[in-house]
Design an enzyme around this catalytic site. Structure first.
Site, mmCIF file in Angstrom:
data_model
loop_
_atom_site.group_PDB
_atom_site.id
_atom_site.type_symbol
_atom_site.label_atom_id
_atom_site.label_comp_id
_atom_site.label_asym_id
_atom_site.label_seq_id
_atom_site.Cartn_x
_atom_site.Cartn_y
_atom_site.Cartn_z
ATOM 1 N N LYS A 78 0.855 -1.192 0.000
ATOM 2 C CA LYS A 78 0.000 0.000 0.000
ATOM 3 C C LYS A 78 0.889 1.240 0.000
ATOM 4 O O LYS A 78 1.900 1.281 0.720
ATOM 5 C CB LYS A 78 -0.921 -0.024 1.234
ATOM 6 C CG LYS A 78 -1.979 1.070 1.243
ATOM 7 C CD LYS A 78 -2.936 0.924 2.433
ATOM 8 C CE LYS A 78 -4.037 1.959 2.441
ATOM 9 N NZ LYS A 78 -4.980 1.807 3.564
ATOM 10 N N SER A 153 -9.854 1.761 2.315
ATOM 11 C CA SER A 153 -8.948 2.539 1.505
ATOM 12 C C SER A 153 -7.858 1.710 0.813
ATOM 13 O O SER A 153 -7.233 2.198 -0.122
ATOM 14 C CB SER A 153 -8.265 3.592 2.374
ATOM 15 O OG SER A 153 -7.497 2.987 3.391
ATOM 16 N N SER A 177 -10.269 -0.656 6.488
ATOM 17 C CA SER A 177 -9.598 -0.537 5.184
ATOM 18 C C SER A 177 -8.862 -1.769 4.696
ATOM 19 O O SER A 177 -8.402 -1.787 3.547
ATOM 20 C CB SER A 177 -8.631 0.631 5.203
ATOM 21 O OG SER A 177 -9.347 1.819 5.019
HETATM 22 N N1 GLN Z 1 -13.428 4.070 5.484
HETATM 23 C C1 GLN Z 1 -12.936 4.499 6.757
HETATM 24 C C2 GLN Z 1 -12.513 5.939 6.673
HETATM 25 O O1 GLN Z 1 -12.644 6.522 5.630
HETATM 26 C C3 GLN Z 1 -11.803 3.627 7.214
HETATM 27 C C4 GLN Z 1 -10.535 3.914 6.511
HETATM 28 C C5 GLN Z 1 -9.398 3.078 6.978
HETATM 29 O O2 GLN Z 1 -9.575 2.046 7.614
HETATM 30 N N2 GLN Z 1 -8.203 3.552 6.688
HETATM 31 O O3 GLN Z 1 -12.043 6.506 7.623
#
Ligand code: GLN
Length: 495
Positions: A78, A153, A177
């Site tokens: 990532k 994400s 995410s």
């Molecule tokens: N979708 C969640 C957010 O936008 C979690 C994102 C994540 O786990 N990095 O904060």
């Protein structure tokens, strides 16, 4: 043999048995990646950098040198994990030209294990999002249906594995995410216990929630990866010093106890019927395996999204304060006063303002504003401190549940992958896609998503298993038990 169809365990075994070499493996994945460029999975990938690492593994093997347990295994990364000298941009224009001077601890560990660092995978900007549409590089497409999002994400990392452009990958999970994109892309994803994996060199989003974890095709691959990346780290004060179990050996044992709690609140309104059916079928598989199935309640989970969207933005507003154009990353070229009011501001302040206005995307700005507001004098008690109290109640709910059961089971996401653009204009609808994953981050406990079905449209469905802190061994054992009885983990997209 199609090298790109192999699991990580098969890749590593094949290389060590000299059935094929690391360079052949790397080439096969690079060729396939080149053919699937339209999916927009990688934001930085240098074929020569990948091939050189693979050749080095082959040279060491030929010389009889010791190579690690992941020798020759390509791992997609990532784009928020620091790799020395390589672009690490967090899906943000703000870090477009950033090349870290050091490696994240997980990167050091992968290198020590002989892995080949593959490309940097696309992601929502600064890991804020659930669809990978918030990336400055444009969205990644779901390998099962390119009209749909891969989740986020860590959408690039999930799609990297699902599209068979890399056998495994690393992502991060602050509110879902890893697990949410794993579910939507039909692969296994684990958010480990808070502290199980060092976060040194992970570009921070919300430090009390962030964890690094792998994406894989199956549980043995997950065990292999977790063995390599887990462990305490003097460079991360929040990492836990506990010894790392031999997960790969442990997973073939049945968990000592198999009392599974079905979370009542996770089967309510908003849950797609096909997802509910797939998870109920999975529960029946466990019942046949002799599991004791009980209904449990997490009464405060309905406040999870609200608490998270105070705590996470609050921490983000502080973590992202460093991106101001002075030390690294983007710096605005034109910062002449935009209006009368700005005329009296020092040039330095105008430079910072212009830099942040240009460098950050809309969602990141929204989070910074939300978080700054929630922490501001006069509001902190009403918002931030209250959210922390709710967080404690959510944590207590889990502790109470784990007095009666060993694991919790439920859907990972309310629906299969949604269409590109479907929720992009509605932040609240987007936030709700993490409704089942966010609470485990607030509680610091591990959650694993694994494939458990396909929708009538042929889209993957994931289920989530959650255990108490540091229960990774038992969690992986329970997941492996399911995998032995079913073949969902063998389903691949038709591309
Ligand atoms: N979708 C969640 C957010 O936008 C979690 C994102 C994540 O786990 N990095 O904060």
């Amino acid at each position: 043999m199609q090298l790109t169809n192999l699991t990580a365990t098969e890749v590593v075994a094949g290389i060590s048995a000299r059935k094929f070499n690391a360079e052949e493996v790397a080439k096969a994945f690079l060729d396939r990646t080149a053919k699937l460029k339209n999916l927009n999975i990688y934001v930085h990938l240098d074929d020569e950098v990948v091939l050189n690492q693979a050749r080095d593994v082959d040279r060491r093997l030929a010389a009889g040198e010791a190579v690690g347990p992941l020798a020759g295994l390509p791992v997609a990364i990532k784009d928020l994990l620091c790799v020395q000298g390589e672009p690490t941009t967090c899906g943000s224009k703000m870090l477009a030209n950033f090349r870290p001077p050091y490696n994240a601890t997980v990167i050091e560990k992968l290198k020590a294990a002989g892995a080949v660092l593959y490309g940097k995978a696309n992601m929502d900007e600064f890991a804020m999002g659930s669809s990978t549409e918030n990336s400055c590089y444009g969205p990644t497409l779901n390998p099962w249906d390119p009209a749909r999002i891969p989740g986020g994400s860590s959408g690039g990392s999930a799609a990297a594995v699902a599209a068979m452009t890399a056998p495994v990958s690393l992502g991060s999970d602050t509110g879902g995410s890893i697990r949410q994109p794993a579910a939507l892309c039909g692969v296994v994803g684990l958010k480990p216990t808070y502290g199980r994996v060092s976060r040194y060199g992970l570009i921070a989003f919300a430090s009390s929630l962030d964890q690094i974890g792998p994406f894989t095709w199956n549980v043995p691959d997950m065990a292999l990866m977790m063995e390599a990346i887990s462990g305490g780290d003097p460079k991360d004060a929040t990492s836990l010093p506990d010894a790392v179990p031999a997960y790969s050996q442990e997973i073939e044992k049945r968990p000592e106890r198999l009392r599974i709690g079905v979370v009542k609140e996770f089967f309510g309104e908003g849950l797609d019927n096909e997802v509910a059916v797939a998870v109920h079928n999975a529960i029946e598989v466990y019942r046949k395996l002799g599991a004791e199935i009980k209904e449990v309640s997490l009464p405060h989970s309905k406040y999870g999204i609200a608490a998270y969207y105070i705590v996470a933005p609050a921490e983000a507003s502080s973590n992202l304060a460093r991106y101001d154009g002075t030390l690294f990353g983007h710096r605005a070229k034109d910062f002449s006063p935009a209006d009368e009011a700005e005329k009296d501001l020092p040039a330095l302040v105008r430079m910072m303002m212009a830099t942040r206005a240009e460098g950050f995307g809309a969602e990141v700005k929204r989070r910074i504003m939300l978080g700054t507001y929630a922490l501001s004098a006069g509001y902190a008690d009403q918002y931030y401190n209250k959210a922390l109290k709710v967080r404690r109640l959510i944590r207590n709910d889990f502790e109470t549940a784990f007095k009666d059961v060993d694991f919790l089971i439920g859907p990972t996401t309310p629906t299969p992958a949604f269409k590109l653009g479907e929720k992009a204009a509605n932040p609240l609808a987007m936030y709700l896609s993490d409704i089942y994953t966010i609470t485990t981050n607030l509680a610091g406990i591990p959650g694993l998503s694994m494939p458990c079905g396909l929708s009538s449209e042929g889209l993957p469905i994931g289920m989530q298993l959650v255990g108490p802190a540091m229960s990774e061994t038992a969690l992986l054992q329970a997941a492996r038990l399911f995998e032995r009885e079913t073949d969902w983990h063998t389903k691949r997209p038709n591309i």
